[in-house]
Write a protein that holds these residues in place. Sequence first.
Motif, PDB file in Angstrom:
ATOM      1  N   ILE A   8       0.829  -1.210   0.000  1.00  0.00           N
ATOM      2  CA  ILE A   8       0.000   0.000   0.000  1.00  0.00           C
ATOM      3  C   ILE A   8       0.863   1.260   0.000  1.00  0.00           C
ATOM      4  CG2 ILE A   8      -1.740   1.300   1.300  1.00  0.00           C
ATOM      5  CD1 ILE A   8      -2.863  -1.444   2.179  1.00  0.00           C
ATOM      6  N   PRO A   9       1.756   1.469   0.998  1.00  0.00           N
ATOM      7  CA  PRO A   9       2.570   2.687   0.920  1.00  0.00           C
ATOM      8  C   PRO A   9       3.599   2.650  -0.205  1.00  0.00           C
ATOM      9  CG  PRO A   9       3.219   1.410   2.837  1.00  0.00           C
ATOM     10  CD  PRO A   9       2.009   0.747   2.248  1.00  0.00           C
ATOM     11  N   ALA A  10       4.021   1.455  -0.604  1.00  0.00           N
ATOM     12  CA  ALA A  10       4.969   1.356  -1.718  1.00  0.00           C
ATOM     13  C   ALA A  10       4.317   1.817  -3.018  1.00  0.00           C
ATOM     14  CB  ALA A  10       5.489  -0.063  -1.851  1.00  0.00           C
ATOM     15  N   SER A  11       3.006   1.624  -3.141  1.00  0.00           N
ATOM     16  CA  SER A  11       2.318   2.100  -4.345  1.00  0.00           C
ATOM     17  C   SER A  11       2.284   3.627  -4.393  1.00  0.00           C
ATOM     18  CB  SER A  11       0.910   1.521  -4.418  1.00  0.00           C
ATOM     19  OG  SER A  11       0.123   2.017  -3.345  1.00  0.00           O
ATOM     20  N   GLY A  12       2.407   4.277  -3.247  1.00  0.00           N
ATOM     21  CA  GLY A  12       2.498   5.731  -3.239  1.00  0.00           C
ATOM     22  C   GLY A  12       3.752   6.224  -3.937  1.00  0.00           C
ATOM     23  N   MET A  13       4.802   5.402  -3.914  1.00  0.00           N
ATOM     24  CA  MET A  13       6.030   5.776  -4.619  1.00  0.00           C
ATOM     25  C   MET A  13       5.796   5.863  -6.128  1.00  0.00           C
ATOM     26  SD  MET A  13       8.512   6.616  -2.770  1.00  0.00           S
ATOM     27  CE  MET A  13       9.883   6.583  -3.903  1.00  0.00           C
ATOM     28  N   ALA A  14       4.865   5.083  -6.639  1.00  0.00           N
ATOM     29  CA  ALA A  14       4.529   5.193  -8.063  1.00  0.00           C
ATOM     30  C   ALA A  14       3.960   6.577  -8.357  1.00  0.00           C
ATOM     31  CB  ALA A  14       3.539   4.105  -8.458  1.00  0.00           C
ATOM     32  N   GLY A  15       3.124   7.079  -7.456  1.00  0.00           N
ATOM     33  CA  GLY A  15       2.601   8.433  -7.611  1.00  0.00           C
ATOM     34  C   GLY A  15       3.688   9.486  -7.541  1.00  0.00           C
ATOM     35  N   VAL A  16       4.653   9.282  -6.658  1.00  0.00           N
ATOM     36  CA  VAL A  16       5.771  10.226  -6.547  1.00  0.00           C
ATOM     37  C   VAL A  16       6.598  10.211  -7.831  1.00  0.00           C
ATOM     38  CG1 VAL A  16       7.920  10.707  -5.321  1.00  0.00           C
ATOM     39  CG2 VAL A  16       5.873  10.116  -4.034  1.00  0.00           C
ATOM     40  N   TRP A  17       6.878   9.012  -8.351  1.00  0.00           N
ATOM     41  CA  TRP A  17       7.657   8.927  -9.588  1.00  0.00           C
ATOM     42  C   TRP A  17       6.904   9.559 -10.757  1.00  0.00           C
ATOM     43  CZ3 TRP A  17      12.449   8.619  -8.955  1.00  0.00           C
ATOM     44  CH2 TRP A  17      13.010   7.798  -7.999  1.00  0.00           C
ATOM     45  N   LEU A  18       5.595   9.358 -10.814  1.00  0.00           N
ATOM     46  CA  LEU A  18       4.814   9.986 -11.884  1.00  0.00           C
ATOM     47  C   LEU A  18       4.789  11.503 -11.736  1.00  0.00           C
ATOM     48  CD1 LEU A  18       1.833   7.488 -12.218  1.00  0.00           C
ATOM     49  CD2 LEU A  18       3.629   7.955 -13.891  1.00  0.00           C
ATOM     50  N   ALA A  19       4.730  11.990 -10.495  1.00  0.00           N
ATOM     51  CA  ALA A  19       4.760  13.442 -10.264  1.00  0.00           C
ATOM     52  C   ALA A  19       6.113  14.024 -10.676  1.00  0.00           C
ATOM     53  CB  ALA A  19       4.467  13.747  -8.802  1.00  0.00           C
ATOM     54  N   LEU A  20       7.188  13.301 -10.414  1.00  0.00           N
ATOM     55  CA  LEU A  20       8.504  13.758 -10.861  1.00  0.00           C
ATOM     56  C   LEU A  20       8.615  13.720 -12.383  1.00  0.00           C
ATOM     57  CD1 LEU A  20      10.845  12.099  -8.220  1.00  0.00           C
ATOM     58  CD2 LEU A  20      10.323  14.527  -8.468  1.00  0.00           C
ATOM     59  N   TYR A  21       8.037  12.682 -12.982  1.00  0.00           N
ATOM     60  CA  TYR A  21       8.088  12.571 -14.439  1.00  0.00           C
ATOM     61  C   TYR A  21       7.316  13.706 -15.107  1.00  0.00           C
ATOM     62  CZ  TYR A  21       7.364  10.905 -19.171  1.00  0.00           C
ATOM     63  OH  TYR A  21       7.308  10.826 -20.528  1.00  0.00           O
ATOM     64  N   GLU A  22       6.155  14.065 -14.556  1.00  0.00           N
ATOM     65  CA  GLU A  22       5.371  15.118 -15.191  1.00  0.00           C
ATOM     66  C   GLU A  22       6.070  16.474 -15.104  1.00  0.00           C
ATOM     67  OE1 GLU A  22       1.590  16.295 -13.659  1.00  0.00           O
ATOM     68  OE2 GLU A  22       2.364  16.572 -11.659  1.00  0.00           O
ATOM     69  N   ARG A  23       7.006  16.615 -14.182  1.00  0.00           N
ATOM     70  CA  ARG A  23       7.764  17.855 -14.055  1.00  0.00           C
ATOM     71  C   ARG A  23       9.043  17.843 -14.890  1.00  0.00           C
ATOM     72  NH1 ARG A  23       4.545  17.196 -10.020  1.00  0.00           N
ATOM     73  NH2 ARG A  23       3.779  18.922  -8.775  1.00  0.00           N
ATOM     74  N   SER A  24       9.335  16.726 -15.531  1.00  0.00           N
ATOM     75  CA  SER A  24      10.545  16.627 -16.350  1.00  0.00           C
ATOM     76  C   SER A  24      10.265  17.151 -17.760  1.00  0.00           C
ATOM     77  CB  SER A  24      11.035  15.184 -16.409  1.00  0.00           C
ATOM     78  OG  SER A  24      10.174  14.415 -17.206  1.00  0.00           O
ATOM     79  N   PRO A  25      11.295  17.614 -18.456  1.00  0.00           N
ATOM     80  CA  PRO A  25      11.101  18.101 -19.827  1.00  0.00           C
ATOM     81  C   PRO A  25      10.658  17.009 -20.797  1.00  0.00           C
ATOM     82  CG  PRO A  25      13.216  18.835 -18.963  1.00  0.00           C
ATOM     83  CD  PRO A  25      12.639  17.860 -17.976  1.00  0.00           C
ATOM     84  N   ALA A  26      10.945  15.747 -20.488  1.00  0.00           N
ATOM     85  CA  ALA A  26      10.566  14.660 -21.397  1.00  0.00           C
ATOM     86  C   ALA A  26       9.062  14.398 -21.395  1.00  0.00           C
ATOM     87  CB  ALA A  26      11.296  13.380 -21.001  1.00  0.00           C
ATOM     88  N   ALA A  27       8.374  14.809 -20.351  1.00  0.00           N
ATOM     89  CA  ALA A  27       6.948  14.500 -20.232  1.00  0.00           C
ATOM     90  C   ALA A  27       6.085  15.367 -21.138  1.00  0.00           C
ATOM     91  CB  ALA A  27       6.495  14.668 -18.792  1.00  0.00           C
ATOM     92  N   VAL A  28       6.500  16.591 -21.370  1.00  0.00           N
ATOM     93  CA  VAL A  28       5.688  17.522 -22.157  1.00  0.00           C
ATOM     94  C   VAL A  28       6.400  17.769 -23.487  1.00  0.00           C
ATOM     95  CG1 VAL A  28       4.620  19.800 -22.172  1.00  0.00           C
ATOM     96  CG2 VAL A  28       4.964  18.601 -20.013  1.00  0.00           C
TER      97      VAL A  28
END
Length: 160
Positions: A20-40
């Motif tokens: 359960i809390p480990a799945s929160g890390m997926a959200g953190v990684w996705l939030a970091l990805y959306e802030r990266s230049p490669a995402a947009v």
Amino acid sequence: MQGEPIAGRRARIYRLWLVIPASGMAGVWLALYERSPAAVPSPQFYILCGTPGSLKALSLASVLSLVTAAAVCVTGTVRAFRTPSRRPLRPMLHLAVALVLLVGADSMDYLGSGIAYRAAVRSSANTDSCESAYHVTPGWFFFLAPEDRAQWHSRAVEPR
């Protein structure tokens, strides 16, 4: 052969709450990805002649919120593994706190986009001497398309 005692099997099953809390890390990684230049593929920038202090504070708070969400997820995962519990309440609380921090980071980015938009409108007369730029992050929860950003209220564009 007797096999594993029942208490040992239960503890092993209860350790699975760490998912359960480990799945929160997926959200953190996705939030970091959306802030990266490669995402947009075509990122939006605002040209600023000076970065407002509130924009710097919001950017720092957004980064700290993401780091704190990652720390909460790691802590929840380690606690769920080391001290297994019958109920998933603690792992769920860690996940909820991490999600609140991720939503908070998106809301801070949204507020920062509004501040950057207003600062860019104020300094739009002389953008040749401006060297600072603000990269707009899309966000998940408070996303506005670039054409809808014109609805942000700005005193700089009001007639005097």
